[in-house]
Design a protein around this motif. Sequence first.
Motif, PDB file in Angstrom:
ATOM      1  N   GLY A  54       0.770  -1.234   0.000  1.00 42.10           N
ATOM      2  CA  GLY A  54       0.000   0.000   0.000  1.00 42.10           C
ATOM      3  C   GLY A  54       0.801   1.284   0.000  1.00 42.10           C
ATOM      4  N   HIS A  55       2.119   1.199   0.100  1.00 39.18           N
ATOM      5  CA  HIS A  55       2.967   2.400   0.134  1.00 39.18           C
ATOM      6  C   HIS A  55       3.772   2.513  -1.154  1.00 39.18           C
ATOM      7  CE1 HIS A  55       1.947   3.008   4.305  1.00 39.18           C
ATOM      8  NE2 HIS A  55       2.220   1.736   4.519  1.00 39.18           N
ATOM      9  N   ARG A  56       3.760   3.704  -1.724  1.00 40.62           N
ATOM     10  CA  ARG A  56       4.466   3.936  -2.980  1.00 40.62           C
ATOM     11  C   ARG A  56       5.968   3.825  -2.772  1.00 40.62           C
ATOM     12  NH1 ARG A  56       3.755   8.839  -7.303  1.00 40.62           N
ATOM     13  NH2 ARG A  56       5.769   8.578  -8.276  1.00 40.62           N
ATOM     14  N   LEU A  57       6.618   3.139  -3.708  1.00 44.77           N
ATOM     15  CA  LEU A  57       8.076   3.061  -3.719  1.00 44.77           C
ATOM     16  C   LEU A  57       8.577   4.103  -4.706  1.00 44.77           C
ATOM     17  CD1 LEU A  57       8.654  -0.798  -3.872  1.00 44.77           C
ATOM     18  CD2 LEU A  57       8.805   0.690  -1.887  1.00 44.77           C
ATOM     19  N   ASP A  58       9.275   5.071  -4.229  1.00 49.03           N
ATOM     20  CA  ASP A  58       9.760   6.122  -5.110  1.00 49.03           C
ATOM     21  C   ASP A  58      11.121   5.800  -5.724  1.00 49.03           C
ATOM     22  OD1 ASP A  58       7.519   7.795  -4.924  1.00 49.03           O
ATOM     23  OD2 ASP A  58       8.201   8.540  -2.989  1.00 49.03           O
ATOM     24  N   SER A  59      11.664   4.652  -5.395  1.00 43.11           N
ATOM     25  CA  SER A  59      12.981   4.282  -5.903  1.00 43.11           C
ATOM     26  C   SER A  59      12.913   3.540  -7.228  1.00 43.11           C
ATOM     27  CB  SER A  59      13.709   3.429  -4.874  1.00 43.11           C
ATOM     28  OG  SER A  59      12.958   2.254  -4.603  1.00 43.11           O
ATOM     29  N   GLY A  60      11.705   3.264  -7.738  1.00 44.68           N
ATOM     30  CA  GLY A  60      11.588   2.498  -8.973  1.00 44.68           C
ATOM     31  C   GLY A  60      12.126   1.097  -8.784  1.00 44.68           C
ATOM     32  N   THR A  61      12.613   0.506  -9.852  1.00 42.62           N
ATOM     33  CA  THR A  61      13.111  -0.872  -9.739  1.00 42.62           C
ATOM     34  C   THR A  61      14.442  -0.947  -9.008  1.00 42.62           C
ATOM     35  OG1 THR A  61      14.039  -0.673 -11.967  1.00 42.62           O
ATOM     36  CG2 THR A  61      11.931  -1.802 -11.764  1.00 42.62           C
ATOM     37  N   GLU A  62      15.170   0.183  -8.945  1.00 43.92           N
ATOM     38  CA  GLU A  62      16.482   0.156  -8.293  1.00 43.92           C
ATOM     39  C   GLU A  62      16.369  -0.289  -6.839  1.00 43.92           C
ATOM     40  OE1 GLU A  62      15.420   3.127  -9.932  1.00 43.92           O
ATOM     41  OE2 GLU A  62      16.337   2.345 -11.748  1.00 43.92           O
ATOM     42  N   GLY A  63      15.371   0.188  -6.133  1.00 43.63           N
ATOM     43  CA  GLY A  63      15.221  -0.154  -4.728  1.00 43.63           C
ATOM     44  C   GLY A  63      14.195  -1.233  -4.459  1.00 43.63           C
ATOM     45  N   LEU A  64      13.637  -1.804  -5.522  1.00 45.01           N
ATOM     46  CA  LEU A  64      12.563  -2.780  -5.364  1.00 45.01           C
ATOM     47  C   LEU A  64      13.012  -4.037  -4.628  1.00 45.01           C
ATOM     48  CD1 LEU A  64       9.612  -3.458  -5.913  1.00 45.01           C
ATOM     49  CD2 LEU A  64      10.297  -4.275  -8.184  1.00 45.01           C
ATOM     50  N   ALA A  65      14.135  -4.591  -5.010  1.00 46.36           N
ATOM     51  CA  ALA A  65      14.615  -5.824  -4.380  1.00 46.36           C
ATOM     52  C   ALA A  65      14.858  -5.623  -2.888  1.00 46.36           C
ATOM     53  CB  ALA A  65      15.895  -6.316  -5.058  1.00 46.36           C
ATOM     54  N   GLU A  66      15.504  -4.522  -2.550  1.00 51.22           N
ATOM     55  CA  GLU A  66      15.811  -4.236  -1.148  1.00 51.22           C
ATOM     56  C   GLU A  66      14.528  -4.015  -0.346  1.00 51.22           C
ATOM     57  OE1 GLU A  66      18.014  -0.723   1.320  1.00 51.22           O
ATOM     58  OE2 GLU A  66      18.969  -1.400  -0.544  1.00 51.22           O
ATOM     59  N   ALA A  67      13.598  -3.241  -0.898  1.00 49.87           N
ATOM     60  CA  ALA A  67      12.340  -2.954  -0.219  1.00 49.87           C
ATOM     61  C   ALA A  67      11.527  -4.237  -0.022  1.00 49.87           C
ATOM     62  CB  ALA A  67      11.524  -1.927  -1.002  1.00 49.87           C
ATOM     63  N   LEU A  68      11.472  -5.047  -1.062  1.00 52.82           N
ATOM     64  CA  LEU A  68      10.716  -6.304  -0.982  1.00 52.82           C
ATOM     65  C   LEU A  68      11.327  -7.234   0.053  1.00 52.82           C
ATOM     66  CD1 LEU A  68       8.279  -7.647  -2.312  1.00 52.82           C
ATOM     67  CD2 LEU A  68       9.802  -8.577  -4.035  1.00 52.82           C
ATOM     68  N   ALA A  69      12.651  -7.349   0.046  1.00 52.29           N
ATOM     69  CA  ALA A  69      13.338  -8.217   1.025  1.00 52.29           C
ATOM     70  C   ALA A  69      13.066  -7.730   2.434  1.00 52.29           C
ATOM     71  CB  ALA A  69      14.843  -8.236   0.738  1.00 52.29           C
ATOM     72  N   GLY A  70      13.082  -6.417   2.652  1.00 50.37           N
ATOM     73  CA  GLY A  70      12.837  -5.870   3.975  1.00 50.37           C
ATOM     74  C   GLY A  70      11.430  -6.147   4.470  1.00 50.37           C
ATOM     75  N   VAL A  71      10.440  -5.985   3.607  1.00 51.44           N
ATOM     76  CA  VAL A  71       9.057  -6.230   3.981  1.00 51.44           C
ATOM     77  C   VAL A  71       8.836  -7.724   4.242  1.00 51.44           C
ATOM     78  CG1 VAL A  71       6.663  -6.161   3.159  1.00 51.44           C
ATOM     79  CG2 VAL A  71       8.134  -4.183   2.869  1.00 51.44           C
ATOM     80  N   ILE A  72       9.411  -8.565   3.428  1.00 52.10           N
ATOM     81  CA  ILE A  72       9.273 -10.016   3.627  1.00 52.10           C
ATOM     82  C   ILE A  72       9.918 -10.423   4.946  1.00 52.10           C
ATOM     83  CG2 ILE A  72      10.038 -12.266   2.772  1.00 52.10           C
ATOM     84  CD1 ILE A  72       9.341 -11.231  -0.044  1.00 52.10           C
ATOM     85  N   GLN A  73      11.087  -9.887   5.207  1.00 50.22           N
ATOM     86  CA  GLN A  73      11.793 -10.208   6.463  1.00 50.22           C
ATOM     87  C   GLN A  73      10.941  -9.807   7.676  1.00 50.22           C
ATOM     88  OE1 GLN A  73      13.734 -12.317   7.329  1.00 50.22           O
ATOM     89  NE2 GLN A  73      15.826 -11.573   7.323  1.00 50.22           N
ATOM     90  N   ARG A  74      10.312  -8.644   7.616  1.00 53.28           N
ATOM     91  CA  ARG A  74       9.483  -8.180   8.727  1.00 53.28           C
ATOM     92  C   ARG A  74       8.194  -9.017   8.876  1.00 53.28           C
ATOM     93  NH1 ARG A  74      11.385  -3.279   6.784  1.00 53.28           N
ATOM     94  NH2 ARG A  74       9.489  -2.814   5.603  1.00 53.28           N
ATOM     95  N   SER A  75       7.747  -9.611   7.772  1.00 51.91           N
ATOM     96  CA  SER A  75       6.493 -10.377   7.823  1.00 51.91           C
ATOM     97  C   SER A  75       6.708 -11.798   8.349  1.00 51.91           C
ATOM     98  CB  SER A  75       5.838 -10.425   6.435  1.00 51.91           C
ATOM     99  OG  SER A  75       6.556 -11.276   5.558  1.00 51.91           O
ATOM    100  N   LEU A  76       7.973 -12.219   8.463  1.00 50.92           N
ATOM    101  CA  LEU A  76       8.250 -13.587   8.946  1.00 50.92           C
ATOM    102  C   LEU A  76       8.080 -13.714  10.436  1.00 50.92           C
ATOM    103  CD1 LEU A  76      11.366 -14.477   6.778  1.00 50.92           C
ATOM    104  CD2 LEU A  76       9.010 -15.142   6.394  1.00 50.92           C
TER     105      LEU A  76
END
Length: 175
Positions: A153-175
């Motif tokens: 639900g939150h916009r990623l302003d980094s485009g694809t450059e920060g997508l992997a890092e953002a996704l990994a961080g959210v997944i890590q927090r959801s575990l």
Amino acid sequence: MSSLRIPVSPHDHTSGPADAEVVLVEYGDYQCPYCGAAYPVVKELLAAYEGQVRFVFRNFPLAEVHAEAVDAAFVAEFAAEHGKFWEAHDLLFEHQQQLGPDLYATICERLDLPLDELRAAVAEERYLARIRADEEGGIRSGVNGTPTFFLNGHRLDSGTEGLAEALAGVIQRSL
């Protein structure tokens, strides 16, 4: 930071588990070169986190600069009506440099979709309201270019450059 104004619903084109704790929404344009560059990155990330991410694709054709964007979205929506959205989505991005009537005919042939029905759907603008609804939802959510991603639900302003890092961080927090 903008947030997603239109929640993910059964109306959306989704892949991955419906109950995933991590939801990635992309507003995209099939003719946008940046969306084309993002496509393999997203595919790779979804494969790496298979079963953990629900991915949503919403149309945001930039028709003023991409002459084939709306027609390509029509092809994807037509395929969706026949249960083959993701196959068409992938073919449109994988053959982005060939967007146009010949490619659309080839996609229909490869996916066993009736080309005459696609032509009729285009002539009657059958999917225009759907495409415009996606666009309107994007505008309400602050989308002004493609691709635009929202992670939970939150916009990623980094485009694809920060997508992997953002996704990994959210997944890590959801575990």
